[in-house]
Design an enzyme around this catalytic site. Structure first.
Site, PDB file in Angstrom:
ATOM      1  N   LYS A  11       0.884  -1.055  -0.241  1.00  0.00           N
ATOM      2  CA  LYS A  11      -0.460  -0.147  -0.061  1.00  0.00           C
ATOM      3  C   LYS A  11       1.272   1.123  -0.120  1.00  0.00           C
ATOM      4  CE  LYS A  11       0.865   1.474   4.533  1.00  0.00           C
ATOM      5  NZ  LYS A  11       1.996   2.316   4.507  1.00  0.00           N
ATOM      6  N   PRO A  95       9.478  -3.450  -0.580  1.00  0.00           N
ATOM      7  CA  PRO A  95      10.531  -3.173   0.382  1.00  0.00           C
ATOM      8  C   PRO A  95      10.455  -2.666   1.294  1.00  0.00           C
ATOM      9  CG  PRO A  95      10.576  -1.231  -2.090  1.00  0.00           C
ATOM     10  CD  PRO A  95       8.591  -2.667  -1.794  1.00  0.00           C
ATOM     11  N   ALA A  97      11.118  -2.194   5.037  1.00  0.00           N
ATOM     12  CA  ALA A  97      10.845  -1.726   6.402  1.00  0.00           C
ATOM     13  C   ALA A  97      10.864  -0.110   5.567  1.00  0.00           C
ATOM     14  CB  ALA A  97      12.111  -1.254   7.468  1.00  0.00           C
ATOM     15  N   GLY A  99       7.221   1.577   4.349  1.00  0.00           N
ATOM     16  CA  GLY A  99       6.917   2.941   4.503  1.00  0.00           C
ATOM     17  C   GLY A  99       5.818   1.573   3.793  1.00  0.00           C
ATOM     18  N   ALA A 101       3.911  -1.534   4.007  1.00  0.00           N
ATOM     19  CA  ALA A 101       3.531  -2.037   4.915  1.00  0.00           C
ATOM     20  C   ALA A 101       3.613  -3.226   4.332  1.00  0.00           C
ATOM     21  CB  ALA A 101       1.438  -1.754   4.946  1.00  0.00           C
ATOM     22  N   GLY A 103       4.637  -6.438   5.945  1.00  0.00           N
ATOM     23  CA  GLY A 103       4.762  -6.968   6.743  1.00  0.00           C
ATOM     24  C   GLY A 103       3.718  -7.163   7.123  1.00  0.00           C
ATOM     25  N   SER A 104       2.845  -6.227   7.261  1.00  0.00           N
ATOM     26  CA  SER A 104       1.159  -6.335   7.319  1.00  0.00           C
ATOM     27  C   SER A 104       0.380  -7.314   6.228  1.00  0.00           C
ATOM     28  CB  SER A 104       0.558  -5.005   7.260  1.00  0.00           C
ATOM     29  OG  SER A 104       1.874  -4.307   8.524  1.00  0.00           O
ATOM     30  N   ASP A 137      -2.291  -1.952  10.208  1.00  0.00           N
ATOM     31  CA  ASP A 137      -2.400  -1.530   9.745  1.00  0.00           C
ATOM     32  C   ASP A 137      -3.087  -3.386   8.733  1.00  0.00           C
ATOM     33  OD1 ASP A 137      -1.477   0.922   9.057  1.00  0.00           O
ATOM     34  OD2 ASP A 137       0.576   0.286   8.479  1.00  0.00           O
TER      35      ASP A 137
HETATM   36  P1  ATP Z   1       4.613  -0.008   7.369  1.00  0.00           P
HETATM   37  O1  ATP Z   1       4.061   0.533   6.047  1.00  0.00           O
HETATM   38  O2  ATP Z   1       3.327  -0.676   8.533  1.00  0.00           O
HETATM   39  O3  ATP Z   1       5.181   0.977   8.432  1.00  0.00           O
HETATM   40  P2  ATP Z   1       7.692  -0.845   7.233  1.00  0.00           P
HETATM   41  O4  ATP Z   1       6.746  -0.849   5.507  1.00  0.00           O
HETATM   42  O5  ATP Z   1       7.450   0.558   7.460  1.00  0.00           O
HETATM   43  O6  ATP Z   1       5.485  -1.186   7.808  1.00  0.00           O
HETATM   44  P3  ATP Z   1       7.541  -3.373   7.184  1.00  0.00           P
HETATM   45  O7  ATP Z   1       8.258  -4.480   5.490  1.00  0.00           O
HETATM   46  O8  ATP Z   1       6.952  -4.798   7.029  1.00  0.00           O
HETATM   47  O9  ATP Z   1       7.747  -2.277   7.469  1.00  0.00           O
HETATM   48  O10 ATP Z   1       8.523  -4.330   8.085  1.00  0.00           O
HETATM   49  C1  ATP Z   1       9.327  -3.316   8.862  1.00  0.00           C
HETATM   50  C2  ATP Z   1      10.279  -4.915  10.113  1.00  0.00           C
HETATM   51  O11 ATP Z   1       9.198  -6.068  10.592  1.00  0.00           O
HETATM   52  C3  ATP Z   1      11.106  -5.200   9.123  1.00  0.00           C
HETATM   53  O12 ATP Z   1      12.031  -4.650   9.579  1.00  0.00           O
HETATM   54  C4  ATP Z   1      10.774  -6.583   9.282  1.00  0.00           C
HETATM   55  O13 ATP Z   1      12.627  -7.709  10.383  1.00  0.00           O
HETATM   56  C5  ATP Z   1      10.205  -7.112  10.102  1.00  0.00           C
HETATM   57  N1  ATP Z   1       8.838  -8.346   9.395  1.00  0.00           N
HETATM   58  C6  ATP Z   1       8.327  -9.125  10.541  1.00  0.00           C
HETATM   59  N2  ATP Z   1       7.818  -9.621   9.505  1.00  0.00           N
HETATM   60  C7  ATP Z   1       8.420  -9.046   8.338  1.00  0.00           C
HETATM   61  C8  ATP Z   1       7.531  -9.656   6.763  1.00  0.00           C
HETATM   62  N3  ATP Z   1       6.806 -10.853   6.762  1.00  0.00           N
HETATM   63  N4  ATP Z   1       8.108  -8.812   6.124  1.00  0.00           N
HETATM   64  C9  ATP Z   1       8.672  -7.926   6.408  1.00  0.00           C
HETATM   65  N5  ATP Z   1       9.077  -7.295   7.599  1.00  0.00           N
HETATM   66  C10 ATP Z   1       8.678  -7.889   8.449  1.00  0.00           C
END
Ligand code: ATP
Length: 292
Positions: A11, A95, A97, A99, A101, A103-104, A137
């Protein structure tokens, strides 16, 4: 059903406002969420033995309880007393971490897959009620499409699909901690808040120009000054025909909207030439998420 493969979509935030910091440390937000056609692929396989395991192509991701995939699967396994095991293979393209989502959305795919594979009979509302325990999320990632997200992210209002356009997503070679961004957000210093209600109106009217005019993310005030490469990428995309460009979530990923595919392809080529982005894609908005 013993085996299932799903695409878990990423997203972006067309708008992101932080309304206030609650006593418990959580932030109340108002966000316009939009699914884009950029996805991780998850393959689920039932196992006879009572195991929960995963593997992934992304070496630095955890594959234990620290991965949201395992956390989501463990939650349903325990609640429904599922005795069979599950093996998950995660092909990561979103990508990390960044932004988006990532992992979500993987966790959301686990909820959708297990509901089908183990015939749990949960409807979308019931799935979302469990999903929020994994992350604010995750309910949105189950629903997908265009939505207004409020509260800590769990209050969702589905909106009509945002006007279609071409979207460049670019992640620079830096990592940004969401926790750090929120800790360094000083709301009292924020002069201008995003016009989230105006954005909702523009989406309801199907006006891309109104959406573009209101692209705004209050977290840019924290992340961008510390990471000038974000501003640089936005500038390059704007100079190459983007209608608008914005950081997504807490960053550092930037997205840019185009009404012309050829122009977007050219901008992507130019951006890649600068070597400022570790990952870059040309995609579109979509209403689908967690699809086969
Ligand atoms: P958001 O937009 O919700 O803030 P994000 O894109 O910033 O998410 P993610 O990619 O979801 O962040 O990952 C953040 C951290 O969560 C990573 O550093 C990782 O170690 C941990 N993580 C746990 N499970 C997952 C997964 N399935 N995919 C990615 N990261 C994961």
């Amino acid at each position: 059903m013993d085996k299932l493969t799903l695409k878990a979509m990423a997203k972006i935030n067309l708008g992101l406002d932080v309304v206030r910091r609650r006593e418990d440390g959580y932030h109340e937000v108002r966000m316009i969420m939009q699914t884009v056609n950029l996805y991780d692929r998850l393959t689920f396989e039932k196992k006879k033995e009572d195991v929960l395991q995963m593997e992934t192509n992304m070496k630095r991701l955890p594959t234990d309880q620290n991965n949201l995939v395992i956390r989501a699967a463990a939650l349903l396994k325990e609640e429904f007393g599922i005795r069979e095991g599950l093996a998950v293979r995660l092909e990561k393209r979103i990508p990390v971490a960044a932004g988006m989502a990532g992992g979500s959305t993987d966790a959301a795919a686990v909820f959708v897959a297990m509901n089908r594979m183990f015939a749990l009979g949960l409807d979308e509302k019931e799935l979302e009620a469990r999903a929020v325990k994994i992350g604010a999320d995750v309910p949105y990632c189950i629903r997908g499409g265009t939505a207004l997200s409020e509260g800590i992210g769990e209050k969702l209002t589905t909106l009509p699909p945002a006007p279609s356009c071409h979207v460049i997503v670019a992640k620079p070679f830096i990592h940004v901690s969401t926790k750090w961004v929120y800790q360094n957000l000083h709301l009292e210093n924020v002069k201008e808040h995003p016009d989230i209600d105006g954005m909702v109106e523009s989406i309801r009217k199907g006006e891309l120009s109104g959406v573009v005019k209101r692209l705004s993310n209050v977290l840019e005030t924290v992340t961008v000054p510390r990471n000038p490469v974000i501003a640089r990428i936005k500038e390059i995309l704007m100079k190459n025909g983007a209608l608008g460009a914005l950081m997504s979530g807490s960053g550092p990923t930037v997205f840019a909207l185009f009404d012309d595919r050829k122009q977007a392809e050219l901008a992507l080529e130019r951006l890649r030439g600068t070597k400022l982005a570790a990952q870059s894609y040309l995609t579109t908005f979509t209403d689908h998420t967690c699809v086969g």
